[in-house]
Design a protein around this motif. Structure first.
Motif, mmCIF file in Angstrom:
data_model
loop_
_atom_site.group_PDB
_atom_site.id
_atom_site.type_symbol
_atom_site.label_atom_id
_atom_site.label_comp_id
_atom_site.label_asym_id
_atom_site.label_seq_id
_atom_site.Cartn_x
_atom_site.Cartn_y
_atom_site.Cartn_z
ATOM 1 N N GLN A 1 0.847 -1.206 0.000
ATOM 2 C CA GLN A 1 0.000 0.000 0.000
ATOM 3 C C GLN A 1 0.881 1.254 0.000
ATOM 4 O O GLN A 1 1.937 1.267 0.621
ATOM 5 C CB GLN A 1 -0.903 -0.005 1.229
ATOM 6 N N PRO A 2 0.446 2.298 -0.684
ATOM 7 C CA PRO A 2 1.247 3.531 -0.704
ATOM 8 C C PRO A 2 1.318 4.181 0.677
ATOM 9 O O PRO A 2 0.366 4.097 1.454
ATOM 10 C CB PRO A 2 0.470 4.434 -1.670
ATOM 11 N N PHE A 3 2.452 4.778 0.977
ATOM 12 C CA PHE A 3 2.575 5.603 2.185
ATOM 13 C C PHE A 3 3.609 6.689 1.911
ATOM 14 O O PHE A 3 4.364 6.593 0.946
ATOM 15 C CB PHE A 3 2.971 4.754 3.406
ATOM 16 N N GLU A 4 3.626 7.696 2.745
ATOM 17 C CA GLU A 4 4.569 8.794 2.571
ATOM 18 C C GLU A 4 5.853 8.511 3.357
ATOM 19 O O GLU A 4 5.849 7.694 4.287
ATOM 20 C CB GLU A 4 3.899 10.110 3.009
ATOM 21 N N TYR A 5 6.931 9.134 2.943
ATOM 22 C CA TYR A 5 8.226 8.933 3.599
ATOM 23 C C TYR A 5 8.783 10.285 4.038
ATOM 24 O O TYR A 5 8.790 11.228 3.246
ATOM 25 C CB TYR A 5 9.197 8.280 2.617
#
Ligand SMILES: Cc1cc2nc3c(=O)[nH]c(=O)nc-3n(C[C@H](O)[C@H](O)[C@H](O)COP(=O)(O)OP(=O)(O)OC[C@H]3O[C@@H](n4cnc5c(N)ncnc54)[C@H](O)[C@@H]3O)c2cc1C
Ligand code: FES
Ligand code: FES
Lengths: 157, 295
Positions: free
Chosen positions: B2-6
């Motif tokens: 799943q996409p997530f921010e870094y």
């Protein structure tokens, strides 16, 4: 969100925009066309995706590409020099240490990382360094023998 | 996955702001060897990850007389930054000089590629009952140094685990390092691990044992991993060994360790097998210590 990262791969500098959640493995293969690291378990178990990052072997499926900003990466593509195979590649061929070949790039990079730090490992040390590289074909013995052979030849790099 | 921010904060204030963003699941990110597989499985659902490897002090590995300290003389505590990697610990001459049982545990963990990424702070962050570092840190009586939006605190490892994959950290809190007192003079420590493979897998049972000369005998510390909801000390086994470590006492102590456990069935082993193996692995670890006490 995209992050622009700059990294050195096999001596060449690359700048590439990567998504936060994409792994180094995915970016190497799908954005940069460097396909020697293989997609196996994507779970850190099999080592098919092994690359050398800043001098040590890591599973590229367990590194976020954005974490590799500024890193130095080595893959099998960088092993041969001027058309000559690396001694490990030659030894793998001579010892029949390759069957289907899926594990081979990872094996080569784990072996190179080992020899870079410890040019004359014992068979036990070789097996220990390869614990995280699974091979379903060879039974490992020929792989260990190939690496031992290179270790006997002296400085591999 | 799943996409997530870094995010990669440079200081703690920025880190705490990110970790406490309202309505967001934010995870500290160290070596990612638990975070990526758990996120890929869907067990963890981060909106964002906060890379802590650039925060001050997290990569330090040094001897320190820090405040708050453990009462030992200045310069007698080992400080391991939370983002120090398992292979750095396993190969460190400093760690091996007095805290060798931790180096043994780090070396017993995962495989080469995993040890080159996995950190000590991440091992405690995941808080698996089978975390290899935990029994070693328990017998070393280490403390977890924590910083958070509401201030700093130091938590004895014994009080750090709250249940399977749960620890006592509050939202926004970060482990900055582990502080480990220098063991008493003449200490010997051993970590013994049983897993399905000789190497590369989580423990079915992990046992750390430490002993040091005291008065006319020895004082013992025994800790067990993977056999209870959290890693645990076994005071019962310790009392028995403090009275003596001949064959009869060793058997009795190993049986006492059995009594401390309440393991589970899982893919690695049945509860019954685990509990039986606690006896054998504890006995093996005690014998290895005895051998070094009386070479
Ligand atoms: C193939 C394989 C084999 C393994 N074998 C073993 C084994 O034998 N023994 C063992 O114990 N483990 C094993 N593990 C599990 C894992 O490698 C360890 O738990 C490791 O120490 C986690 O550290 P990390 O830095 O990779 O953590 P990450 O994955 O980065 O983080 C783990 C968790 O801790 C949190 N966290 C990280 N750093 C901090 C911090 N400073 N403060 C607060 N929270 C933090 C994260 O948010 C996350 O929830 C294995 C994993 C793999 C993939
Ligand atoms: S694909 Fe990375 S370890 Fe298996
Ligand atoms: S050669 Fe087929 S997996 Fe190793």
């Amino acid at each position: 969100m995209h992050h622009e990262i700059t990294l050195t791969i096999n001596g060449d500098l690359y700048t590439v925009a990567v998504q936060s959640h994409h792994t180094l493995l995915k970016v190497l293969r799908e954005q940069l066309g460097i396909t020697s690291p293989k997609v196996g378990c994507e779970n850190g178990e099999c080592g098919a995706c092994t690359v050398i990052m800043n001098g040590v072997a890591v599973n590229s499926c367990q590194v976020l590409a954005v974490e590799a900003d500024g890193a130095t990466i080595e893959t099998v593509e960088g092993l041969s020099k001027d058309g000559n195979l690396h001694p490990l590649q030659t030894a793998f061929i001579e010892h029949n240490a390759v069957q289907c070949g899926f594990c081979t790039p990872g094996m080569l990079m784990s072996a190179k990382a080992l020899l870079d730090h410890n040019p004359h490992p014992t068979a036990d040390e070789i097996r220990h360094a390869l614990v995280g590289n699974l091979c379903r074909c060879t039974g490992y013995t020929r792989i260990v023998e190939a690496i031992q052979d290179v270790a006997r030849q002296g400085d591999p790099t | 996955m799943q996409p997530f921010e870094y995010y990669k904060p440079k200081d703690f204030d920025e880190a705490f702001k990110l970790l406490t963003l309202p309505g967001k699941m934010m995870y500290p990110l160290a070596g990612a060897t638990d975070l990526i597989p758990h996120t890929r499985d869907g067990a963890w659902k981060p909106d964002g990850v906060v890379d802590i490897k650039g925060l001050p002090g997290l990569r330090d590995l040094k001897v320190e007389g820090l405040e708050p300290c453990c009462g030992c003389a200045p310069g007698e505590c080992l400080y391991v930054g939370a983002a120090v990697r398992m292979n750095e610990i396993a190969h460190s001459a400093l760690v091996r000089s007095h805290w060798d049982v931790l180096a043994q545990a780090a070396a017993a963990m995962g495989n080469e590629q995993v040890r080159n990424r996995a950190t000590l702070g991440g091992n405690l962050g995941t808080a698996s009952p089978a975390a290899d570092s935990a029994p070693a840190l328990l017998v070393l009586e280490a403390s977890v140094l924590v910083k958070g939006p509401e201030g700093d605190r130091s938590i004895p490892v014994e009080k750090f685990f709250a249940g399977p994959k749960r620890n006592v950290l509050k939202k926004g809190e970060l482990i900055v390092g582990i502080l480990i007192p220098k063991p008493p003079v003449g200490s010997v420590g051993v970590y013994e691990k049983l897993s399905r493979r000789k190497a590369g897998d989580l423990a079915i049972v992990g046992v750390a044992v430490m002993a040091y000369p005291h008065a006319s005998g020895h004082r013992w510390r025994v800790a067990l991993g993977a056999v209870a909801p959290t890693p645990i000390r076994s005071p019962q086994a310790e009392v028995i060994l403090n009275a003596g470590h001949d064959a009869a006492h060793i058997d009795e102590a190993a049986a006492a360790a059995y009594g401390c456990c309440c393991p589970i069935d899982d893919v690695r082993a049945s509860a019954a097998y685990r509990q039986m193996m606690v006896v054998n692995i504890t006995r093996r670890a005690i014998r290895a210590v005895v051998q070094q006490l009386h070479p």
